[in-house]
Design a protein around this motif. Structure first.
Motif, PDB file in Angstrom:
ATOM      1  N   GLU A  80      53.570  38.143  32.343  1.00 21.72           N
ATOM      2  CA  GLU A  80      52.409  37.807  31.528  1.00 21.72           C
ATOM      3  C   GLU A  80      51.198  37.812  32.450  1.00 21.72           C
ATOM      4  O   GLU A  80      51.243  37.238  33.532  1.00 21.72           O
ATOM      5  CB  GLU A  80      52.564  36.433  30.881  1.00 21.72           C
ATOM      6  N   GLU A  81      50.143  38.461  32.014  1.00 24.84           N
ATOM      7  CA  GLU A  81      48.927  38.577  32.819  1.00 24.84           C
ATOM      8  C   GLU A  81      47.785  37.900  32.080  1.00 24.84           C
ATOM      9  O   GLU A  81      47.647  38.062  30.870  1.00 24.84           O
ATOM     10  CB  GLU A  81      48.614  40.064  33.042  1.00 24.84           C
ATOM     11  N   SER A  82      46.963  37.154  32.818  1.00 25.21           N
ATOM     12  CA  SER A  82      45.793  36.525  32.215  1.00 25.21           C
ATOM     13  C   SER A  82      44.670  36.449  33.243  1.00 25.21           C
ATOM     14  O   SER A  82      44.910  36.504  34.453  1.00 25.21           O
ATOM     15  CB  SER A  82      46.138  35.126  31.691  1.00 25.21           C
ATOM     16  N   ALA A  83      43.448  36.327  32.740  1.00 27.08           N
ATOM     17  CA  ALA A  83      42.292  36.193  33.621  1.00 27.08           C
ATOM     18  C   ALA A  83      42.264  34.775  34.182  1.00 27.08           C
ATOM     19  O   ALA A  83      42.634  33.816  33.508  1.00 27.08           O
ATOM     20  CB  ALA A  83      41.013  36.486  32.857  1.00 27.08           C
ATOM     21  N   ASN A  84      41.834  34.670  35.442  1.00 29.97           N
ATOM     22  CA  ASN A  84      41.681  33.376  36.106  1.00 29.97           C
ATOM     23  C   ASN A  84      40.361  33.455  36.868  1.00 29.97           C
ATOM     24  O   ASN A  84      40.347  33.754  38.057  1.00 29.97           O
ATOM     25  CB  ASN A  84      42.862  33.114  37.039  1.00 29.97           C
TER      26      ASN A  84
ATOM     27  N   GLU B 155      37.465  35.287  38.273  1.00 28.80           N
ATOM     28  CA  GLU B 155      37.358  36.701  38.684  1.00 28.80           C
ATOM     29  C   GLU B 155      38.703  37.273  39.099  1.00 28.80           C
ATOM     30  O   GLU B 155      38.837  38.473  39.272  1.00 28.80           O
ATOM     31  CB  GLU B 155      36.361  36.814  39.846  1.00 28.80           C
ATOM     32  N   ASP B 156      39.687  36.415  39.261  1.00 27.14           N
ATOM     33  CA  ASP B 156      41.019  36.836  39.687  1.00 27.14           C
ATOM     34  C   ASP B 156      41.904  37.107  38.478  1.00 27.14           C
ATOM     35  O   ASP B 156      41.505  36.884  37.338  1.00 27.14           O
ATOM     36  CB  ASP B 156      41.665  35.746  40.546  1.00 27.14           C
ATOM     37  N   THR B 157      43.104  37.583  38.747  1.00 31.88           N
ATOM     38  CA  THR B 157      44.104  37.791  37.706  1.00 31.88           C
ATOM     39  C   THR B 157      45.316  36.945  38.034  1.00 31.88           C
ATOM     40  O   THR B 157      45.752  36.900  39.180  1.00 31.88           O
ATOM     41  CB  THR B 157      44.516  39.277  37.625  1.00 31.88           C
ATOM     42  N   GLU B 158      45.840  36.283  37.034  1.00 34.05           N
ATOM     43  CA  GLU B 158      47.014  35.447  37.221  1.00 34.05           C
ATOM     44  C   GLU B 158      48.200  36.080  36.494  1.00 34.05           C
ATOM     45  O   GLU B 158      48.080  36.530  35.360  1.00 34.05           O
ATOM     46  CB  GLU B 158      46.756  34.050  36.669  1.00 34.05           C
ATOM     47  N   PHE B 159      49.319  36.121  37.195  1.00 33.28           N
ATOM     48  CA  PHE B 159      50.554  36.648  36.627  1.00 33.28           C
ATOM     49  C   PHE B 159      51.585  35.531  36.551  1.00 33.28           C
ATOM     50  O   PHE B 159      51.761  34.784  37.519  1.00 33.28           O
ATOM     51  CB  PHE B 159      51.136  37.763  37.506  1.00 33.28           C
TER      52      PHE B 159
ATOM     53  N   ASN C 122      50.143  40.241  55.815  1.00 34.51           N
ATOM     54  CA  ASN C 122      48.893  40.910  56.166  1.00 34.51           C
ATOM     55  C   ASN C 122      47.853  39.900  56.650  1.00 34.51           C
ATOM     56  O   ASN C 122      48.075  38.688  56.630  1.00 34.51           O
ATOM     57  CB  ASN C 122      48.382  41.777  55.006  1.00 34.51           C
ATOM     58  N   GLU C 123      46.717  40.385  57.063  1.00 29.21           N
ATOM     59  CA  GLU C 123      45.708  39.534  57.692  1.00 29.21           C
ATOM     60  C   GLU C 123      44.848  38.766  56.700  1.00 29.21           C
ATOM     61  O   GLU C 123      44.164  37.829  57.075  1.00 29.21           O
ATOM     62  CB  GLU C 123      44.808  40.387  58.587  1.00 29.21           C
ATOM     63  N   VAL C 124      44.865  39.155  55.430  1.00 27.26           N
ATOM     64  CA  VAL C 124      44.042  38.495  54.414  1.00 27.26           C
ATOM     65  C   VAL C 124      44.915  37.472  53.690  1.00 27.26           C
ATOM     66  O   VAL C 124      45.803  37.829  52.932  1.00 27.26           O
ATOM     67  CB  VAL C 124      43.465  39.520  53.411  1.00 27.26           C
ATOM     68  N   HIS C 125      44.656  36.201  53.914  1.00 23.75           N
ATOM     69  CA  HIS C 125      45.536  35.160  53.379  1.00 23.75           C
ATOM     70  C   HIS C 125      45.220  34.778  51.941  1.00 23.75           C
ATOM     71  O   HIS C 125      46.002  34.070  51.312  1.00 23.75           O
ATOM     72  CB  HIS C 125      45.497  33.923  54.275  1.00 23.75           C
ATOM     73  N   THR C 126      44.086  35.225  51.419  1.00 30.04           N
ATOM     74  CA  THR C 126      43.714  34.854  50.050  1.00 30.04           C
ATOM     75  C   THR C 126      43.793  36.030  49.087  1.00 30.04           C
ATOM     76  O   THR C 126      43.293  35.953  47.980  1.00 30.04           O
ATOM     77  CB  THR C 126      42.287  34.287  50.025  1.00 30.04           C
ATOM     78  N   ASP C 127      44.428  37.118  49.488  1.00 32.50           N
ATOM     79  CA  ASP C 127      44.498  38.301  48.632  1.00 32.50           C
ATOM     80  C   ASP C 127      45.406  38.080  47.432  1.00 32.50           C
ATOM     81  O   ASP C 127      45.048  38.328  46.291  1.00 32.50           O
ATOM     82  CB  ASP C 127      44.936  39.536  49.423  1.00 32.50           C
ATOM     83  N   VAL C 128      46.606  37.596  47.673  1.00 32.24           N
ATOM     84  CA  VAL C 128      47.593  37.327  46.634  1.00 32.24           C
ATOM     85  C   VAL C 128      48.272  36.008  46.991  1.00 32.24           C
ATOM     86  O   VAL C 128      48.829  35.874  48.076  1.00 32.24           O
ATOM     87  CB  VAL C 128      48.645  38.459  46.544  1.00 32.24           C
TER      88      VAL C 128
ATOM     89  N   VAL D 264      46.047  36.903  41.938  1.00 28.75           N
ATOM     90  CA  VAL D 264      45.673  38.124  42.663  1.00 28.75           C
ATOM     91  C   VAL D 264      44.157  38.274  42.640  1.00 28.75           C
ATOM     92  O   VAL D 264      43.548  38.287  41.564  1.00 28.75           O
ATOM     93  CB  VAL D 264      46.346  39.358  42.022  1.00 28.75           C
ATOM     94  N   ARG D 265      43.578  38.379  43.821  1.00 27.30           N
ATOM     95  CA  ARG D 265      42.146  38.639  43.912  1.00 27.30           C
ATOM     96  C   ARG D 265      41.843  39.993  43.287  1.00 27.30           C
ATOM     97  O   ARG D 265      42.633  40.935  43.397  1.00 27.30           O
ATOM     98  CB  ARG D 265      41.714  38.643  45.384  1.00 27.30           C
ATOM     99  N   LYS D 266      40.688  40.074  42.662  1.00 21.09           N
ATOM    100  CA  LYS D 266      40.265  41.279  41.941  1.00 21.09           C
ATOM    101  C   LYS D 266      40.419  42.551  42.781  1.00 21.09           C
ATOM    102  O   LYS D 266      40.912  43.563  42.300  1.00 21.09           O
ATOM    103  CB  LYS D 266      38.814  41.081  41.506  1.00 21.09           C
TER     104      LYS D 266
END
Length: 93
Positions: free
Chosen positions: A15-19, A21-25, A49-55, A69-71
């Motif tokens: 299930e996917e929803s907006a959160n 600017e991000d997307t929540e699954f 990976n080096e980006v800790h706030t991507d997912v 998940v970040r946009k």
């Protein structure tokens, strides 16, 4: 352009929803073997990976996950699910 994806309902529920600017699954692995391990590999990919706030992954009992998940990583996340056979189709619409 939007991404359209499909999955096998006997393997996984998504299930996917907006959160904001991000997307929540909300993801549940229905067929645990071997797909629970596949989801762990997806999680490990983004945690390494080096980006800790991507997912961001939140694991719950029963092979359920909340994933934020970040946009700018939305497509990367879907591609990683596809790579580990958690999706069966992925296309631009």
């Amino acid at each position: 352009m939007n991404m359209h994806y499909e999955w096998d309902a006997e393997t996984i529920r998504i299930e996917e929803s907006a959160n904001g600017e991000d997307t929540e699954f909300a993801i549940e692995i229905v067929r645990h073997d071997p797909f629970a391990e596949s989801m762990k590999r997806v999680q490990a990919h983004f945690e390494a990976n080096e980006v800790h706030t991507d997912v961001l992954f939140y694991a719950y009992p029963g092979h359920r996950y909340q994933v934020i998940v970040r946009k700018d990583y939305y497509v990367d996340f879907l591609l990683e699910l596809m790579k580990h056979r958690l999706l069966r189709a992925l296309e631009w619409k």
